[in-house]
Design a protein around this motif. Structure first.
Motif, PDB file in Angstrom:
ATOM      1  N   TRP A   1      41.129  50.244  -0.154  1.00 22.99           N
ATOM      2  CA  TRP A   1      40.381  49.070  -0.587  1.00 22.99           C
ATOM      3  C   TRP A   1      39.994  48.212   0.627  1.00 22.99           C
ATOM      4  CZ3 TRP A   1      41.429  43.812  -0.229  1.00 22.99           C
ATOM      5  CH2 TRP A   1      40.531  42.988  -0.902  1.00 22.99           C
ATOM      6  N   GLY A   2      40.919  48.045   1.559  1.00 26.04           N
ATOM      7  CA  GLY A   2      40.624  47.304   2.777  1.00 26.04           C
ATOM      8  C   GLY A   2      39.524  47.965   3.595  1.00 26.04           C
TER       9      GLY A   2
ATOM     10  N   LYS B   1      37.140  49.848   2.375  1.00 23.07           N
ATOM     11  CA  LYS B   1      35.901  49.611   1.639  1.00 23.07           C
ATOM     12  C   LYS B   1      35.374  48.215   1.940  1.00 23.07           C
ATOM     13  CE  LYS B   1      33.767  47.957  -2.209  1.00 23.07           C
ATOM     14  NZ  LYS B   1      33.343  46.573  -2.254  1.00 23.07           N
ATOM     15  N   MET B   2      36.255  47.241   1.966  1.00 21.48           N
ATOM     16  CA  MET B   2      35.841  45.871   2.261  1.00 21.48           C
ATOM     17  C   MET B   2      35.328  45.758   3.699  1.00 21.48           C
ATOM     18  SD  MET B   2      36.113  44.425  -0.571  1.00 21.48           S
ATOM     19  CE  MET B   2      35.838  42.718  -0.171  1.00 21.48           C
TER      20      MET B   2
ATOM     21  N   SER C   1      31.279  44.729   4.854  1.00 21.52           N
ATOM     22  CA  SER C   1      31.368  43.325   5.243  1.00 21.52           C
ATOM     23  C   SER C   1      30.208  42.844   6.102  1.00 21.52           C
ATOM     24  CB  SER C   1      32.683  43.082   5.980  1.00 21.52           C
ATOM     25  OG  SER C   1      32.699  43.792   7.210  1.00 21.52           O
TER      26      SER C   1
ATOM     27  N   LEU D   1      42.308  44.390  -7.455  1.00 26.42           N
ATOM     28  CA  LEU D   1      41.410  44.254  -6.309  1.00 26.42           C
ATOM     29  C   LEU D   1      40.150  45.097  -6.483  1.00 26.42           C
ATOM     30  CD1 LEU D   1      44.007  44.247  -3.407  1.00 26.42           C
ATOM     31  CD2 LEU D   1      42.687  42.303  -4.267  1.00 26.42           C
ATOM     32  N   TRP D   2      40.308  46.334  -6.955  1.00 29.03           N
ATOM     33  CA  TRP D   2      39.135  47.181  -7.193  1.00 29.03           C
ATOM     34  C   TRP D   2      38.272  46.604  -8.314  1.00 29.03           C
ATOM     35  CZ3 TRP D   2      37.068  50.498  -4.047  1.00 29.03           C
ATOM     36  CH2 TRP D   2      37.858  51.173  -3.119  1.00 29.03           C
TER      37      TRP D   2
ATOM     38  N   SER E   1      36.289  43.719  -6.854  1.00 27.00           N
ATOM     39  CA  SER E   1      35.229  44.253  -5.999  1.00 27.00           C
ATOM     40  C   SER E   1      34.073  44.807  -6.827  1.00 27.00           C
ATOM     41  CB  SER E   1      35.772  45.362  -5.107  1.00 27.00           C
ATOM     42  OG  SER E   1      36.691  44.866  -4.196  1.00 27.00           O
TER      43      SER E   1
ATOM     44  N   GLN F   1      32.103  41.910  -8.491  1.00 22.73           N
ATOM     45  CA  GLN F   1      31.225  41.229  -7.540  1.00 22.73           C
ATOM     46  C   GLN F   1      30.037  42.109  -7.149  1.00 22.73           C
ATOM     47  OE1 GLN F   1      33.686  39.987  -4.289  1.00 22.73           O
ATOM     48  NE2 GLN F   1      34.164  38.031  -5.263  1.00 22.73           N
TER      49      GLN F   1
ATOM     50  N   ASP G   1      27.632  50.283  -1.982  1.00 25.43           N
ATOM     51  CA  ASP G   1      28.802  49.420  -2.161  1.00 25.43           C
ATOM     52  C   ASP G   1      29.216  49.402  -3.631  1.00 25.43           C
ATOM     53  OD1 ASP G   1      30.757  47.354  -1.501  1.00 25.43           O
ATOM     54  OD2 ASP G   1      29.376  45.963  -2.500  1.00 25.43           O
TER      55      ASP G   1
ATOM     56  N   SER H   1      32.731  50.876  -5.283  1.00 27.47           N
ATOM     57  CA  SER H   1      33.571  50.006  -6.115  1.00 27.47           C
ATOM     58  C   SER H   1      33.839  50.621  -7.482  1.00 27.47           C
ATOM     59  CB  SER H   1      32.914  48.636  -6.275  1.00 27.47           C
ATOM     60  OG  SER H   1      32.805  47.985  -5.043  1.00 27.47           O
TER      61      SER H   1
END
Length: 124
Positions: free
Chosen positions: A24-25, A27-28, A32, A80-81, A84, A87, A97, A101
């Motif tokens: 997840w990190g 992916k972020m 970004s 968290l997923w 994501s 959003q 993106d 997600s």
């Protein structure tokens, strides 16, 4: 298959949940940039890593005895997923993106459902 002892079970549980959090990190991190530009090769890499997570978690879920700890620890990556994905769908950052997600949430949800199904089977 034979069951693993509690110490190894706990270490594997923490390791596999750390792996999904790192994904997840990752992916972020790749999403970004401003403006968001996620290359297709990054989509393929993270998708393959998510499939690897699902395979590992599926094997692990069959052999674990710590169902409560596993279900509680998988809730954080699931949340968290979900955030994501929500959003990405709301703000339409980039199609790749959004795809990552959705795949991430789906795979984490499948992993969570494996633990829930095992809990239900053990109760009966």
């Amino acid at each position: 298959m034979r069951k693993v002892n509690k110490a190894w079970d706990t270490i594997i549980c923490l390791g596999i949940n750390t792996f999904i959090l790192v994904l997840w990190g990752y992916k972020m991190l790749i999403a970004s940039d401003i403006p968001v530009e996620v290359p297709f090769n990054e989509v393929m890499v993270i998708s393959l890593l998510l499939i690897l997570f699902l395979i590992l978690y599926g094997v692990y879920a069959r052999n674990t005895n710590l169902l409560l700890i596993n279900s509680l620890l998988i809730l954080l990556p699931l949340l968290l997923w979900f955030i994501s994905m929500q959003q990405a769908l709301t703000y339409n950052y980039h199609k790749n993106d959004t795809l990552i997600s959705i795949i991430g949430l789906s795979i984490t949800m499948i992993a969570f459902m494996q633990i829930i199904c095992k809990k239900i089977r053990n109760r009966n």
